[in-house]
Design a protein around this motif. Structure first.
Motif, PDB file in Angstrom:
ATOM      1  N   THR A  22       0.776  -1.246   0.000  1.00  0.00           N
ATOM      2  CA  THR A  22       0.000   0.000   0.000  1.00  0.00           C
ATOM      3  C   THR A  22       0.803   1.290   0.000  1.00  0.00           C
ATOM      4  O   THR A  22       0.218   2.360   0.104  1.00  0.00           O
ATOM      5  CB  THR A  22      -0.936   0.026   1.226  1.00  0.00           C
ATOM      6  N   LYS A  23       2.113   1.217  -0.089  1.00  0.00           N
ATOM      7  CA  LYS A  23       2.922   2.441  -0.055  1.00  0.00           C
ATOM      8  C   LYS A  23       3.652   2.622  -1.384  1.00  0.00           C
ATOM      9  O   LYS A  23       4.168   1.668  -1.948  1.00  0.00           O
ATOM     10  CB  LYS A  23       3.945   2.376   1.079  1.00  0.00           C
ATOM     11  N   SER A  53       0.626   7.004   0.732  1.00  0.00           N
ATOM     12  CA  SER A  53      -0.274   5.860   0.791  1.00  0.00           C
ATOM     13  C   SER A  53      -1.695   6.351   0.985  1.00  0.00           C
ATOM     14  O   SER A  53      -1.951   7.161   1.880  1.00  0.00           O
ATOM     15  CB  SER A  53       0.119   4.941   1.950  1.00  0.00           C
ATOM     16  N   ARG A 101      -5.034   6.004   2.530  1.00  0.00           N
ATOM     17  CA  ARG A 101      -5.669   5.298   3.638  1.00  0.00           C
ATOM     18  C   ARG A 101      -7.161   5.611   3.623  1.00  0.00           C
ATOM     19  O   ARG A 101      -7.610   6.524   2.925  1.00  0.00           O
ATOM     20  CB  ARG A 101      -5.057   5.723   4.977  1.00  0.00           C
TER      21      ARG A 101
END
Length: 142
Positions: free
Chosen positions: A50-51, A74, A76
């Motif tokens: 996710t980064k 990222s 979120r």
């Protein structure tokens, strides 16, 4: 000393961003992607699942050691998180001009890209890219 679980990998940044369901967040991520690419001159690389990171340095902290990116982001659920290792809490003059945001140790949290003052954000990204630091870590440039 523990090794970091999050590592750079060959996953597609474009596919990751295309799979973001929220249109506003996907657009904001594309904007940050292009901004970080242009400011760093580095390619975007997936770190973990996710980064998205730019550049790489090696560090040794009190409890962990590994490679990490100079700047990254990222998406979120609540916020778009920008990872800026420039001791954000010490950047008060820039943060006052930035617009709506929150900070953590090395994280800048924004709800929408349109909420921030872009020239100020660029300065923060450049500062983080040029002088990465993690509190208590020894940094070795590869």
């Amino acid at each position: 000393m523990a090794k970091l679980k999050t590592q750079a990998n060959d996953a597609s940044v474009d596919k990751f961003l295309a799979d973001i369901k929220d249109e506003q967040k996907r657009t904001d991520c594309q904007t940050v992607l292009e901004l970080m690419k242009s400011l760093t001159g580095e390619p975007a690389v997936m770190w973990g699942k996710t980064k998205v990171g730019f550049g790489c340095f090696h560090y040794r902290g009190k409890t962990s050691e590994g490679d990490w990116f100079h700047v990254g982001f990222s998406p979120r659920k609540q916020d778009l998180v920008l990872y800026l290792h420039c001791e954000l809490e010490k950047q008060t003059s820039l943060l006052e001009k930035l617009g709506k945001h929150q900070i953590g140790k090395s994280c800048l949290y924004i709800k929408k890209f349109e909420d921030v003052h872009v020239p100020t954000l660029k300065k923060l990204i450049k500062k983080a890219y040029q002088s990465p630091s993690i509190a208590g870590a020894t940094i070795d440039q590869p």
